[in-house]
Design a protein around this motif. Structure first.
Motif, PDB file in Angstrom:
ATOM      1  N   TYR A  15      21.824 -27.630  -2.894  1.00 64.62           N
ATOM      2  CA  TYR A  15      21.557 -26.949  -1.616  1.00 64.62           C
ATOM      3  C   TYR A  15      21.865 -27.913  -0.490  1.00 64.62           C
ATOM      4  O   TYR A  15      22.030 -29.114  -0.715  1.00 64.62           O
ATOM      5  N   GLN A  34      22.024 -12.700   5.431  1.00 68.11           N
ATOM      6  CA  GLN A  34      23.219 -12.977   4.632  1.00 68.11           C
ATOM      7  C   GLN A  34      24.006 -14.129   5.247  1.00 68.11           C
ATOM      8  O   GLN A  34      23.763 -14.503   6.401  1.00 68.11           O
ATOM      9  N   PRO A  35      24.935 -14.718   4.472  1.00 71.17           N
ATOM     10  CA  PRO A  35      25.679 -15.862   4.982  1.00 71.17           C
ATOM     11  C   PRO A  35      26.339 -15.518   6.320  1.00 71.17           C
ATOM     12  O   PRO A  35      26.833 -14.405   6.506  1.00 71.17           O
ATOM     13  N   GLN A  66      23.866 -20.212   5.089  1.00 71.79           N
ATOM     14  CA  GLN A  66      24.968 -20.508   4.166  1.00 71.79           C
ATOM     15  C   GLN A  66      24.660 -19.928   2.810  1.00 71.79           C
ATOM     16  O   GLN A  66      23.495 -19.852   2.407  1.00 71.79           O
ATOM     17  N   ASN A  67      25.729 -19.592   2.091  1.00 75.47           N
ATOM     18  CA  ASN A  67      25.569 -19.174   0.710  1.00 75.47           C
ATOM     19  C   ASN A  67      24.763 -20.258  -0.019  1.00 75.47           C
ATOM     20  O   ASN A  67      25.057 -21.437   0.092  1.00 75.47           O
ATOM     21  N   GLY A  68      23.715 -19.849  -0.722  1.00 75.44           N
ATOM     22  CA  GLY A  68      22.906 -20.818  -1.473  1.00 75.44           C
ATOM     23  C   GLY A  68      21.620 -21.220  -0.788  1.00 75.44           C
ATOM     24  O   GLY A  68      20.762 -21.856  -1.408  1.00 75.44           O
ATOM     25  N   ASP A  69      21.461 -20.868   0.494  1.00 71.95           N
ATOM     26  CA  ASP A  69      20.203 -21.192   1.193  1.00 71.95           C
ATOM     27  C   ASP A  69      19.051 -20.343   0.667  1.00 71.95           C
ATOM     28  O   ASP A  69      19.252 -19.220   0.209  1.00 71.95           O
ATOM     29  N   VAL A 122      19.811 -16.384  -0.002  1.00 73.94           N
ATOM     30  CA  VAL A 122      21.040 -16.086   0.752  1.00 73.94           C
ATOM     31  C   VAL A 122      22.215 -16.222  -0.205  1.00 73.94           C
ATOM     32  O   VAL A 122      22.510 -17.326  -0.666  1.00 73.94           O
ATOM     33  N   GLY A 123      22.871 -15.106  -0.524  1.00 73.88           N
ATOM     34  CA  GLY A 123      24.003 -15.143  -1.463  1.00 73.88           C
ATOM     35  C   GLY A 123      23.563 -15.656  -2.829  1.00 73.88           C
ATOM     36  O   GLY A 123      22.512 -15.277  -3.345  1.00 73.88           O
ATOM     37  N   ASP A 124      24.379 -16.559  -3.405  1.00 74.76           N
ATOM     38  CA  ASP A 124      24.089 -17.072  -4.749  1.00 74.76           C
ATOM     39  C   ASP A 124      23.277 -18.350  -4.644  1.00 74.76           C
ATOM     40  O   ASP A 124      23.768 -19.373  -4.193  1.00 74.76           O
TER      41      ASP A 124
END
Ligand code: MF3
Ligand code: CO
Ligand code: CO
Length: 301
Positions: free
Chosen positions: A22, A87-88, A141-144, A167-169
C-alpha cells in the motif's frame, strides 16, 4: 551513528511482508471549509450557546430515543450512499463535498465541521492515517483503504457511524484487517445489554483482535452520544477497568481501530491527523447503539 536516509532494501521487504502492499499517505493541500445555510440548526459548539454534557451516562426517554433513531438512520443512509462513490481518482475532498451536500439537503448539520476547530464536514482516514484525517486533494488510489466517519446533527441529536471501504483491488492483508475490525465491532455489540459492564466491550475486542494477530490501538475510545457529540461513558476497546453497567435507554458508540503493527500513533501539525508511528495501515468501523430491555439495537444500521 549514521542514520541511513533510505531504508535498507532487505528491511523494506520485511516491512512489506508484515504490513502488506500500500502507499503511505501524508496530508496534501485542501480546500476551504464548506458553507452551511443559515436556516440549518447548528450544535451548541458552533452556535455558541451554552453546552450541556451530562456528568454520567444518560438514560434516554422514548422521545430522546426517537430523536437518536432519526439522526442515526440519517448518518447510516448517507454512509451507505457514499460507498458507491468511493473509487480510484476521487479525492477525499470530493467525498467531503458529496457527504456535506447529502447532509445539508437532509436539513441536518455535519457535526465535525468546526467541532473544536475541525475544518471539514467528514473525517477521511486513508491507509496509515488512523483517525481524524482531513479531506484533501489527494486522489484515492487503487489499493487504498479509507475510513469514512460521518456524524450528523439532526433535529437536536447527533448520530455517528463509520466504515472502512476498499478502493479497487486491496491486498489480502488489507482485506483481512478490514474484515477482522468489523468482526470485533459485531462481537462487541452482541454482548451488550442491561447490567453488562462497559469494560466487557474492550476485553471482547482485544481478545478477538489478538486471536487474529492484530493490534487494537488503545488511544481511541467510543463515547456516549445524544444532544452532545461526545459524553460519558468512555468505551475503551482494550482491556480496561472503566466502571459502570449498561442500562436500557443508554446510547453510545463502539469504534475500534486495528492495525498490523504496533499500537503507537502521533498527531500531525494540523492538530488533527493521527498516523501510526510504524506506518502500518489501520481500519476502523463504528456504530451508535441503544441498550434495550433484552440486548442492544444498532441505531446506525
Ligand atoms: N466522528 C468521530 C468520532 O467517532 C469524531 C470526529 S471529531 C472531528 O467520535 F472533529 F474530527 F470531526
Ligand atoms: Co465517528
Ligand atoms: Co464516535
Amino acid at each position: 551513528m549514521r542514520v541511513p536516509k533510505v531504508l535498507n532494501p532487505l528491511y523494506q521487504k520485511k516491512l512489506l511482508k508484515r504490513f502488506g502492499v500500500y502507499e503511505k499517505v501524508l496530508p496534501v493541500e485542501t480546500t476551504p471549509s464548506r458553507f452551511v445555510p443559515q436556516h440549518i440548526v447548528k450544535p451548541d459548539y458552533v452556535s455558541g450557546l451554552s453546552k450541556s454534557i451530562p456528568k454520567r451516562p444518560e438514560i434516554k426517554d422514548e422521545e430522546q430515543i426517537n430523536g437518536m433513531r432519526k439522526s442515526c438512520q440519517l448518518a447510516a443512509s448517507i454512509l451507505n450512499k457514499a460507498h458507491s462513490f468511493i473509487q480510484p481518482g476521487v479525492t477525499t475532498d470530493d467525498v467531503d463535498d458529496l457527504i456535506h451536500n447529502f447532509i445539508i439537503n437532509a436539513e441536518a448539520y455535519p457535526s465535525p465541521l468546526h467541532y473544536k476547530g475541525f475544518p471539514k464536514s467528514v473525517c477521511t482516514s486513508v491507509n496509515n492515517v488512523a483517525v481524524h484525517g482531513i479531506p484533501d486533494l489527494r486522489p484515492l488510489q487503487n489499493g487504498d483503504i479509507i475510513n469514512v466517519d460521518i456524524t450528523v446533527f439532526f433535529e437536536g441529536y447527533h448520530g455517528d457511524c463509520s466504515k472502512t471501504f476498499l478502493v479497487g483491488d486491496v491486498d489480502d492483508k488489507g482485506q483481512e484487517l478490514v474484515a477482522v475490525t468489523e468482526e470485533c465491532l459485531f462481537e462487541a455489540i452482541k454482548l451488550c445489554g442491561p447490567d453488562v459492564p462497559f469494560c466487557d466491550i474492550g476485553s471482547r475486542i482485544f481478545r478477538h483482535a489478538k486471536r487474529k494477530g492484530l493490534t487494537v490501538l488503545p488511544a481511541f475510545a467510543g463515547h456516549g452520544i445524544g444532544k452532545y457529540f461526545h459524553g460519558p461513558p468512555d468505551i475503551f476497546h482494550i482491556l480496561n477497568r472503566y466502571p459502570g453497567l449498561m442500562q436500557p435507554g443508554m446510547t453510545f458508540t463502539i469504534e475500534p481501530v486495528l492495525s498490523h503493527g504496533r499500537e503507537n500513533t502521533y498527531i500531525l501539525d494540523d492538530g488533527w491527523t493521527i498516523i501510526t508511528e510504524d506506518g502500518s495501515r489501520t481500519a476502523q468501523c463504528e456504530h451508535t447503539i441503544l441498550i434495550t430491555e433484552d440486548g442492544a439495537e444498532i441505531l446506525t444500521r
